[in-house]
Design a protein around this motif. Sequence first.
Motif, short mmCIF file in Angstrom:
data_model
loop_
_atom_site.label_atom_id
_atom_site.label_comp_id
_atom_site.label_asym_id
_atom_site.label_seq_id
_atom_site.Cartn_x
_atom_site.Cartn_y
_atom_site.Cartn_z
N VAL A 13 32.03 28.33 76.22
CA VAL A 13 33.44 27.94 76.29
C VAL A 13 34.11 28.60 77.50
N ASN A 62 37.21 22.74 75.29
CA ASN A 62 38.11 22.28 74.21
C ASN A 62 37.57 22.57 72.82
N TYR A 63 36.34 23.07 72.74
CA TYR A 63 35.72 23.34 71.45
C TYR A 63 36.44 24.50 70.76
N GLU A 64 36.75 24.30 69.48
CA GLU A 64 37.35 25.36 68.67
C GLU A 64 36.51 25.52 67.42
N HIS A 65 36.14 26.76 67.13
CA HIS A 65 35.38 27.02 65.91
C HIS A 65 36.33 26.89 64.71
N ARG A 66 36.00 25.98 63.80
CA ARG A 66 36.84 25.73 62.63
C ARG A 66 36.09 25.98 61.33
#
Length: 179
Positions: A13, A62-66
Amino acid sequence: MLDGEQKLVGKAVEGDSSAFGPLYDHYQPMIYRFVFVKVGRREDAEDITHQVFLSAWQNIRNYEHRGHPFSSWLYRIARNLVVDHYRAKRPEASLEKIDPDAFAIPADAPSALAAKMEAEKAMKAVARLKPDYREVIMLRFVEELPLKEVAAALEKTEGAIKLMQHRAIKELQRILAEM
């Protein structure tokens, strides 16, 4: 899940391309298999798998750990690209056109012929399922993903996936009984 995945994803990221390599190496075979089952042609599966990882790399910032594994994000990208592939192509490909040798049992296995015939029968039965049921069966039992990941990949609740899985198994049992 890959050991140290969170750390690798975090570095990727931040723009560290060397961190993306191990993620690619780990997930590429799984994504390829998922795509291949959907499109049925090796060349298309290779192209789409390449697009999945290219898109993932281009959008990694743009990746978000959810709370879901990184693979859920990759499966969602793959699923969307398969849909785009069919939209552009329009004529539908059938799972029946998949080369059964892709699921072949090694020749030295006991009762290989009977096992191969059962695998072909199972694939034909899966091909007769509704597309949503087929996706759940493939992700849960071929890719062996946990409910949480399947739910994230298909953008549904875990409860909805459990219900779809139950209905798909019932429908598979009915189809197999007919065969």
